[in-house]
Write a protein that holds these residues in place. Sequence first.
Motif, PDB file in Angstrom:
ATOM      1  N   ASN A   8       9.764  -1.072   0.484  1.00 48.79           N
ATOM      2  CA  ASN A   8       9.445  -0.295  -0.586  1.00 48.79           C
ATOM      3  C   ASN A   8       8.591  -1.058  -1.429  1.00 48.79           C
ATOM      4  O   ASN A   8       7.534  -0.369  -1.862  1.00 48.79           O
ATOM      5  CB  ASN A   8      10.902  -0.208  -1.372  1.00 48.79           C
ATOM      6  N   ASP A  10       6.427  -2.970  -0.450  1.00 48.25           N
ATOM      7  CA  ASP A  10       4.969  -3.022   0.211  1.00 48.25           C
ATOM      8  C   ASP A  10       4.273  -2.022  -0.034  1.00 48.25           C
ATOM      9  O   ASP A  10       3.312  -1.757  -0.369  1.00 48.25           O
ATOM     10  CB  ASP A  10       5.316  -2.880   1.877  1.00 48.25           C
ATOM     11  N   ILE A  11       5.340  -0.809   0.139  1.00 49.77           N
ATOM     12  CA  ILE A  11       4.532   0.646  -0.320  1.00 49.77           C
ATOM     13  C   ILE A  11       3.864   0.589  -1.749  1.00 49.77           C
ATOM     14  O   ILE A  11       2.784   1.085  -2.085  1.00 49.77           O
ATOM     15  CB  ILE A  11       5.663   1.722  -0.509  1.00 49.77           C
ATOM     16  N   LEU A  12       4.773   0.007  -2.657  1.00 50.25           N
ATOM     17  CA  LEU A  12       4.242  -0.054  -4.178  1.00 50.25           C
ATOM     18  C   LEU A  12       3.133  -0.808  -4.241  1.00 50.25           C
ATOM     19  O   LEU A  12       2.190  -0.487  -5.073  1.00 50.25           O
ATOM     20  CB  LEU A  12       5.437  -0.685  -4.921  1.00 50.25           C
ATOM     21  N   LEU A  14       0.939  -1.445  -2.094  1.00 49.21           N
ATOM     22  CA  LEU A  14      -0.274  -0.731  -1.363  1.00 49.21           C
ATOM     23  C   LEU A  14      -0.624   0.425  -2.502  1.00 49.21           C
ATOM     24  O   LEU A  14      -2.226   0.743  -2.735  1.00 49.21           O
ATOM     25  CB  LEU A  14       0.203   0.137   0.094  1.00 49.21           C
ATOM     26  N   ALA A  15       0.136   1.158  -3.075  1.00 53.17           N
ATOM     27  CA  ALA A  15      -0.204   2.171  -4.107  1.00 53.17           C
ATOM     28  C   ALA A  15      -1.082   1.455  -5.275  1.00 53.17           C
ATOM     29  O   ALA A  15      -1.943   2.150  -5.722  1.00 53.17           O
ATOM     30  CB  ALA A  15       0.969   2.713  -4.530  1.00 53.17           C
ATOM     31  N   LEU A  18      -4.245   0.777  -4.110  1.00 57.20           N
ATOM     32  CA  LEU A  18      -5.300   1.889  -4.166  1.00 57.20           C
ATOM     33  C   LEU A  18      -5.640   2.477  -5.323  1.00 57.20           C
ATOM     34  O   LEU A  18      -6.629   3.253  -5.540  1.00 57.20           O
ATOM     35  CB  LEU A  18      -4.496   2.972  -3.215  1.00 57.20           C
ATOM     36  N   ARG A  19      -4.822   2.320  -6.380  1.00 57.05           N
ATOM     37  CA  ARG A  19      -4.845   2.894  -7.616  1.00 57.05           C
ATOM     38  C   ARG A  19      -5.910   2.134  -8.266  1.00 57.05           C
ATOM     39  O   ARG A  19      -6.760   2.781  -8.915  1.00 57.05           O
ATOM     40  CB  ARG A  19      -3.708   2.659  -8.515  1.00 57.05           C
ATOM     41  N   ILE A  22      -9.304   3.712  -6.721  1.00 62.33           N
ATOM     42  CA  ILE A  22      -9.661   5.281  -6.952  1.00 62.33           C
ATOM     43  C   ILE A  22      -9.849   5.417  -8.438  1.00 62.33           C
ATOM     44  O   ILE A  22     -10.332   6.417  -9.079  1.00 62.33           O
ATOM     45  CB  ILE A  22      -8.858   6.234  -6.642  1.00 62.33           C
ATOM     46  N   VAL A  26      -6.904   9.459 -11.735  1.00 54.45           N
ATOM     47  CA  VAL A  26      -6.172  10.322 -10.815  1.00 54.45           C
ATOM     48  C   VAL A  26      -5.312  11.302 -11.818  1.00 54.45           C
ATOM     49  O   VAL A  26      -5.374  12.798 -11.251  1.00 54.45           O
ATOM     50  CB  VAL A  26      -4.987   9.605 -10.322  1.00 54.45           C
ATOM     51  N   HIS A  27      -4.734  10.985 -12.689  1.00 51.94           N
ATOM     52  CA  HIS A  27      -3.705  11.789 -13.473  1.00 51.94           C
ATOM     53  C   HIS A  27      -4.440  13.118 -13.986  1.00 51.94           C
ATOM     54  O   HIS A  27      -4.265  14.315 -13.772  1.00 51.94           O
ATOM     55  CB  HIS A  27      -3.025  11.015 -14.402  1.00 51.94           C
ATOM     56  N   THR A  29      -7.383  14.041 -12.780  1.00 50.81           N
ATOM     57  CA  THR A  29      -8.179  15.124 -11.963  1.00 50.81           C
ATOM     58  C   THR A  29      -6.919  15.888 -11.444  1.00 50.81           C
ATOM     59  O   THR A  29      -7.373  17.094 -11.283  1.00 50.81           O
ATOM     60  CB  THR A  29      -8.499  14.180 -10.676  1.00 50.81           C
TER      61      THR A  29
ATOM     62  N   GLU B 205     -12.528  10.359  -2.522  1.00 52.75           N
ATOM     63  CA  GLU B 205     -11.708   9.024  -2.473  1.00 52.75           C
ATOM     64  C   GLU B 205     -10.272   8.954  -2.648  1.00 52.75           C
ATOM     65  O   GLU B 205      -9.659   8.415  -1.915  1.00 52.75           O
ATOM     66  CB  GLU B 205     -12.548   8.321  -3.694  1.00 52.75           C
ATOM     67  N   LEU B 206      -9.938   9.996  -3.512  1.00 56.88           N
ATOM     68  CA  LEU B 206      -8.361  10.133  -3.696  1.00 56.88           C
ATOM     69  C   LEU B 206      -7.880  10.768  -2.734  1.00 56.88           C
ATOM     70  O   LEU B 206      -6.779   9.995  -2.051  1.00 56.88           O
ATOM     71  CB  LEU B 206      -8.397  11.243  -4.879  1.00 56.88           C
ATOM     72  N   ALA B 209      -7.400   7.629  -0.204  1.00 54.03           N
ATOM     73  CA  ALA B 209      -6.580   6.820  -0.429  1.00 54.03           C
ATOM     74  C   ALA B 209      -5.148   7.378  -0.237  1.00 54.03           C
ATOM     75  O   ALA B 209      -4.081   6.724   0.276  1.00 54.03           O
ATOM     76  CB  ALA B 209      -6.478   6.513  -1.928  1.00 54.03           C
ATOM     77  N   LEU B 213      -1.828   6.098   2.175  1.00 57.08           N
ATOM     78  CA  LEU B 213      -0.517   5.966   1.345  1.00 57.08           C
ATOM     79  C   LEU B 213       0.553   7.062   2.103  1.00 57.08           C
ATOM     80  O   LEU B 213       1.829   6.413   2.372  1.00 57.08           O
ATOM     81  CB  LEU B 213      -0.555   6.366   0.090  1.00 57.08           C
ATOM     82  N   LYS B 216       1.322   5.345   5.232  1.00 60.35           N
ATOM     83  CA  LYS B 216       2.418   4.241   4.922  1.00 60.35           C
ATOM     84  C   LYS B 216       3.831   4.868   4.846  1.00 60.35           C
ATOM     85  O   LYS B 216       4.938   4.045   5.359  1.00 60.35           O
ATOM     86  CB  LYS B 216       2.064   3.193   3.908  1.00 60.35           C
ATOM     87  N   TYR B 221       9.595   6.179   6.209  1.00 57.07           N
ATOM     88  CA  TYR B 221      10.554   7.361   5.969  1.00 57.07           C
ATOM     89  C   TYR B 221      10.097   8.332   6.846  1.00 57.07           C
ATOM     90  O   TYR B 221       9.515   9.206   6.357  1.00 57.07           O
ATOM     91  CB  TYR B 221      10.602   7.697   4.363  1.00 57.07           C
ATOM     92  N   LEU B 235       0.346   6.943  -6.978  1.00 57.47           N
ATOM     93  CA  LEU B 235      -1.230   6.888  -7.271  1.00 57.47           C
ATOM     94  C   LEU B 235      -1.316   7.056  -8.779  1.00 57.47           C
ATOM     95  O   LEU B 235      -2.140   6.407  -9.293  1.00 57.47           O
ATOM     96  CB  LEU B 235      -1.784   7.802  -6.383  1.00 57.47           C
ATOM     97  N   GLU B 236      -0.664   8.026  -9.458  1.00 60.88           N
ATOM     98  CA  GLU B 236      -0.608   8.209 -10.708  1.00 60.88           C
ATOM     99  C   GLU B 236       0.106   7.130 -11.513  1.00 60.88           C
ATOM    100  O   GLU B 236      -0.406   7.098 -12.626  1.00 60.88           O
ATOM    101  CB  GLU B 236       0.142   9.458 -11.226  1.00 60.88           C
ATOM    102  N   PHE B 245      11.706   3.504  -6.448  1.00 59.28           N
ATOM    103  CA  PHE B 245      11.296   2.694  -5.128  1.00 59.28           C
ATOM    104  C   PHE B 245      12.091   1.059  -5.380  1.00 59.28           C
ATOM    105  O   PHE B 245      12.270   0.564  -4.488  1.00 59.28           O
ATOM    106  CB  PHE B 245       9.676   2.595  -4.968  1.00 59.28           C
TER     107      PHE B 245
END
Lengths: 476, 272
Positions: A8, A10-12, A14-15, A18-19, A22, A26-27, A29, B205-206, B209, B213, B216, B221, B235-236, B245
């Motif tokens: 978990n 790890d995922i965070l 990575l996120a 990535l954030r 980019i 994001v929000h 867009t 790009e999004l 990414a 993700l 992963k 899961y 991402l947000e 998480f």
Amino acid sequence: MTNRAEQNSDILRLANSLRWEIGEKVHDTLLQSLYSEAERIATRVVRRTEEKQSFNWEQTLDRILTSRLTGVPVMIALLALVFWLTISGANVPSQLLAELLIETVHPFLKSSAAQIGMPWWLSGLLFDGVYLAAAWVISVMLPPMAIFFPMFTLLEDFGYLPRIAFNLDNLFRKSGAHGKQALTMSMGYGCNAAGVIATRIIDSPRERLIAIITNNFSLCNGRWPTQILIASVFFGAVAPPALAGITSALVVVGVALLGIFLTFLTSWLLSRTILKGQASAFSLELPPYRPPRILQTLYTSLIDRTIFVLWRAVVFAVPAGAVIWLISNVHLGEASIAEHLIRLLDPVGFLIGLNGVILLAYIIAIPANEIIIPTVLMLTALTLNLHGVGEGAGVLFELADENAYMAIFQQAGWTLLTAVNLMLFSLVHNPCSTTIYTIYKETGSAKWTAVATFLPLGMGFALCFFVAQFWRLFAG
Amino acid sequence: MTTQDCATCPVHIKSNLIKLGVDMDSWDFVVALAGNPNTGKSTVFNALTGLHQHTGNWPGKTVTRAEGGFVFKDHRYKIIDLPGTYSLLSTSTDEEVARNFILFGQPDVTVIVVDATRLERNLNFVLQVLEITDRAVVCLNLIDEAQRKGLHVDDRMLARELGVPVVPTSARQNEGIDMLLQRIDEVATGEYRCRPRRVQKTSPELEKALSVLIDKIQRVYPGLRNARWVALRLLEGDSRIIEAFENGEIDELLSAQQLAPEHAFATEGGGE
């Protein structure tokens, strides 16, 4: 499980990285693509069939109800109208109910009890204590509620409440509170516990706490009857008969407005001391006006509100009636427990322009504000040794009309000051135990529950104290 | 979509629903009622259940969840009236209640009540709900008010655009409720397969990414239904999902999701 937790994080991680790549948008867009998609679909499926732009009564109405100039006066006038209709409409049925339940049924119960040889203390406890308390609650509360709630619900159904919020938003913001607090405040006029739950619509914890603490300044339905009765007995009586109803209504409106003022004042003080911060912005949608459904409104407001609230009041009145009868009839030395307590509380009561009876009533009535007036009446009758129907102390006698209330209050030494301060104290004192419990559940904090409980109580004492001192200085 | 569910079985996650405070004895399907404030959600709720819950004409009326039930075609439905919200994105308590319910409870059908006179704004919400669940029915309410205002809404075209059934109703007049019940039943039993539109015209790009993700997440899961939605929220920087998480809540959701419904029933008493 630890493996999962690692995956978990790890995922965070990575996120997170990535954030960074980019960028921050994001929000925005995502929202934008959502909005443009919604717009595209809407323009495809919605067609204007005809342009009928003759007279837009909704806009016209909104211009009147929410204008800077007329919004607030119209609001006050509407409130006054509702109270006037309630006060003048509740009079007759209240008397009829009192005649039936107290003057007819009660003697009948007592004489039947005597006939079957019921011991005096049992019939006293059951009929002079429990029954009378319940009967008082019903005859004092049912008629005003049965008139007030449907009218309030009609206004609600029509869509007026958000307009109130709109009118008051600016003031709330200036007090450092959330504009939506106007809505939770309106909800509090029905029931403070419901108002406290309604504060969930406020996002920021700081503003939510302010809304919870100040909700108590919205007169709840347990307190309306107290206000209405005292206003009609003391203020209606001094006005010329033709104006009695409207005078009492205006006095009640005055108390309600004082409540709103105290809401602003307390919010302002809180947001500058222990709950510092900026008011957050929000958008409030003014819903379209909808023709109220009269029959359904009558039905739901009678079932959901009137009967529900009345039932709660009766449930609390029954044990309170028993307590009142017991403390009035169990003697320690030569006086009853109630007399001891009243004597103990009298000096404090005098200091704040009330008396020991009223303070004791407020202690007995912590579970429900609804039973204040019946409790005050029963305790007053006890201390004056006004024996009416039945045996034992603490028994009420006939109260055919308002003059009879006046007669008891005068015998008990009440003045206009007592009436004024009773109305003030009823507005500003601790919330009922249900509300306190709700506050605890909603905030999960003993500290804030204590603040919400004792702050208004302290303010009530202070307010009544100053009013009493000035009154005695200038009027007495 | 996952293929292991049988088409007519309930999809809701019973253990999570119980955790969310829903009494799940003697119900076949769970229906959630969502929508913007002031769309007549509570009125639709009353029309479906025959209850006389108090409805009011102001936003934020339903802060606590109302529950009711009805029987249609021998199926027993539990229906939950969620608080009205404008979005499922930000984090006020009522929005979170609504979002968590749809996300973690996975109702068999989510009925999205929409104000036909303010379709565009309401569609923002519909699209957000359809990102989380693919079992939805849009209740195009206040259609009479729209007609009075000279608006015509093409419900068939709307259904095609959204990929879920759309039922025009006027709940105050009890019109269209039968059809709504019919559609709810069809979606619940799997007779109607929703193919909701998932809009995300995003930047390249999004998308890149996102695919990293999602990849992963799906490795950890496998079989997660809304991996894209979860990835987008991460991402947000959606704090509620990040928290899920961190404290492992997400595991519970996903493990419950991966069980076949029969197993979900069997393990219900097993605790956490």
